[in-house]
Design a protein around this motif. Sequence first.
Motif, mmCIF file in Angstrom:
data_model
loop_
_atom_site.group_PDB
_atom_site.id
_atom_site.type_symbol
_atom_site.label_atom_id
_atom_site.label_comp_id
_atom_site.label_asym_id
_atom_site.label_seq_id
_atom_site.Cartn_x
_atom_site.Cartn_y
_atom_site.Cartn_z
ATOM 1 N N UNK A 75 1.121 -1.366 0.056
ATOM 2 C CA UNK A 75 -0.107 0.091 0.030
ATOM 3 C C UNK A 75 1.036 1.136 -0.039
ATOM 4 N N UNK A 76 1.776 1.297 0.977
ATOM 5 C CA UNK A 76 2.541 2.641 0.924
ATOM 6 C C UNK A 76 3.446 2.611 -0.410
ATOM 7 N N UNK A 77 4.252 1.569 -0.799
ATOM 8 C CA UNK A 77 4.942 1.776 -2.085
ATOM 9 C C UNK A 77 4.340 2.244 -3.253
ATOM 10 N N UNK A 78 2.994 1.677 -3.430
ATOM 11 C CA UNK A 78 2.177 2.206 -4.390
ATOM 12 C C UNK A 78 1.723 3.570 -4.398
ATOM 13 N N UNK A 79 1.741 4.404 -3.181
ATOM 14 C CA UNK A 79 1.384 5.577 -3.251
ATOM 15 C C UNK A 79 2.757 6.332 -3.438
ATOM 16 N N UNK A 80 3.794 5.946 -2.663
ATOM 17 C CA UNK A 80 5.173 6.529 -3.131
ATOM 18 C C UNK A 80 5.343 6.744 -4.395
ATOM 19 N N UNK A 81 5.414 5.264 -5.208
ATOM 20 C CA UNK A 81 5.725 5.461 -6.513
ATOM 21 C C UNK A 81 4.634 6.574 -7.336
ATOM 22 N N UNK A 82 3.624 6.728 -7.004
ATOM 23 C CA UNK A 82 2.653 7.521 -7.691
ATOM 24 C C UNK A 82 3.000 9.130 -7.610
ATOM 25 N N UNK A 83 3.408 9.468 -6.368
ATOM 26 C CA UNK A 83 3.506 10.678 -5.754
ATOM 27 C C UNK A 83 4.825 11.083 -5.838
ATOM 28 N N UNK A 86 10.517 10.001 -8.304
ATOM 29 C CA UNK A 86 12.087 10.300 -8.311
ATOM 30 C C UNK A 86 12.690 9.928 -7.256
ATOM 31 N N UNK A 87 11.879 9.439 -6.004
ATOM 32 C CA UNK A 87 12.351 9.243 -4.739
ATOM 33 C C UNK A 87 12.295 7.819 -4.182
ATOM 34 N N UNK A 88 11.742 7.058 -5.116
ATOM 35 C CA UNK A 88 11.279 5.597 -4.608
ATOM 36 C C UNK A 88 12.527 4.805 -4.036
ATOM 37 N N UNK A 136 6.683 13.980 2.750
ATOM 38 C CA UNK A 136 7.840 14.663 2.325
ATOM 39 C C UNK A 136 8.457 14.711 0.933
ATOM 40 N N UNK A 137 8.503 13.411 0.489
ATOM 41 C CA UNK A 137 9.223 13.062 -0.767
ATOM 42 C C UNK A 137 7.946 13.677 -1.717
ATOM 43 N N UNK A 138 7.022 13.576 -1.434
ATOM 44 C CA UNK A 138 5.937 14.197 -2.593
ATOM 45 C C UNK A 138 5.930 15.932 -2.476
ATOM 46 N N UNK A 139 6.381 16.382 -1.646
ATOM 47 C CA UNK A 139 6.655 17.792 -1.629
ATOM 48 C C UNK A 139 7.776 17.967 -2.444
ATOM 49 N N UNK A 140 8.828 17.257 -2.137
ATOM 50 C CA UNK A 140 10.033 17.501 -3.036
ATOM 51 C C UNK A 140 9.723 17.263 -4.388
ATOM 52 N N UNK A 141 9.137 16.247 -4.751
ATOM 53 C CA UNK A 141 8.859 15.879 -6.100
ATOM 54 C C UNK A 141 8.158 17.079 -6.858
ATOM 55 N N UNK A 142 7.303 17.903 -5.877
ATOM 56 C CA UNK A 142 6.706 19.049 -6.616
ATOM 57 C C UNK A 142 7.520 20.353 -6.652
#
Length: 465
Positions: A75-83, A86-88, A136-142
Amino acid sequence: MRLVMKFGGTSVGDEKSIANVVNIIKESRDAGNEIAVVVSAMTRVTDQLIATAEEVINCKQKPALDAFIASLRSRHMKVLEAVAPDFVDEIGEYLDSRFMKLSNILLAVHNLRELTPRSRDYIISFGERLSAPIISAALRQGGVPSSYMSGCDAGILTDGVHNGATALPESYPRIQARVGALLTEQVPVVMGYMGCSADGAVTTLGRSGSDYSGAIIGAGIDADEILIWTDVDGVMTTDPRLIPEARVINSISFLEMMEMSYFGAKVIHPRALVPAMQKNIPVRVKNTFNPGHPGTVVIREPHADKRVVKAISLIKNGCLIKISGAIMAGRPGVAGEIFTALAEAGVNVMLISQGSSEMTISLIITEEHLDAALTALAEVKRRGVIREFDFDRDVAVVSVVGAGMAGTYGTLSRIFHGLGVGGINVMMLSQGSEVNVSFVVKEADGVKAVRAIHEEYHLEAEEQA
């Protein structure tokens, strides 16, 4: 402005929700605000952690932890890969280290056949340990500089009580040094719901602990406002599932909000308001999925409204206990013995009413505490302190809140007029403060009582300044 934004479980429950969170933070930061973020675990994760921790104690064979960890990881990796594609690798490695630690502590609990308060707190803190790095990673991605930290690393120092810790005042300078110092350069994402005792043990902050974390961080960095982002537009005049005509309240005082929260409104827990109230920091409740709505602001002074009643809450599944006997009349310390016995049994008493003859004490508890209360009272009776007691399971507590009730003539008369028109009988009445009147009715009359008062005061209409 300096802001704290706390996002609840539904706000970070999947990739689409997290995209909303990132947009909200980015837009506010681009407008020139300094922002610290506090996040909850993803929806239902904490409940899953609690259930699994309790299950492994009773497993006769090695528990099937691999499937549980694999499901959580997926569940968490699926969300990480989507948002944050670049930080997977970076965040995925961190998450895997958390999953390994979680698996090890659950296996240790199984082997020892013991779940201590300390190990339970450590286990259930993993929900936030998994969500914060992803946000935090999603913010960096943005394009928003960000880092993540635990509540302990953020400086939240607690009294060491497990599953209900209180932050100590010494937390504030620590938070200012560790979180406040980062705000000009980045958006720190703090794992909610947790802090640390003086000896470094992880302690969780109890029900709605992430809200409490947000208020603690806000007080620590001297925020201009604390925003509680959830899945409703704000604080309502009553539960809209019961009364569809319920309306969002524009503004409410800390005292009014604490009374509402204590008596059933679940938008903000009362403890979460204390740090903000101490430092006079406004708390605003907003909807992650409807960010354009202004929400409800909680402030020190009540907002002017010609209606003396502002909101109504309802607690179902209550139990009314009546304690009586002539032996109680004029005897000092009877109430003390009764409530000491209940407290030692872990029973929370919501309402109290005592007859002027001193021969009857009525009190309200939740149904989950009934067995413990009856056992405790039986012992008090055995000691000859009381003569008898009985109980009624099928009751509900209605709480009417409004700062305008203080000093207003005829408030009770008008409330009871509405109840009389609805044919509703009141079984018990208690007024603990000038902004709250609570009464007990039959369970079947609970929603009818709320509707009667809601209509009596026309709370469906906009506020009347």
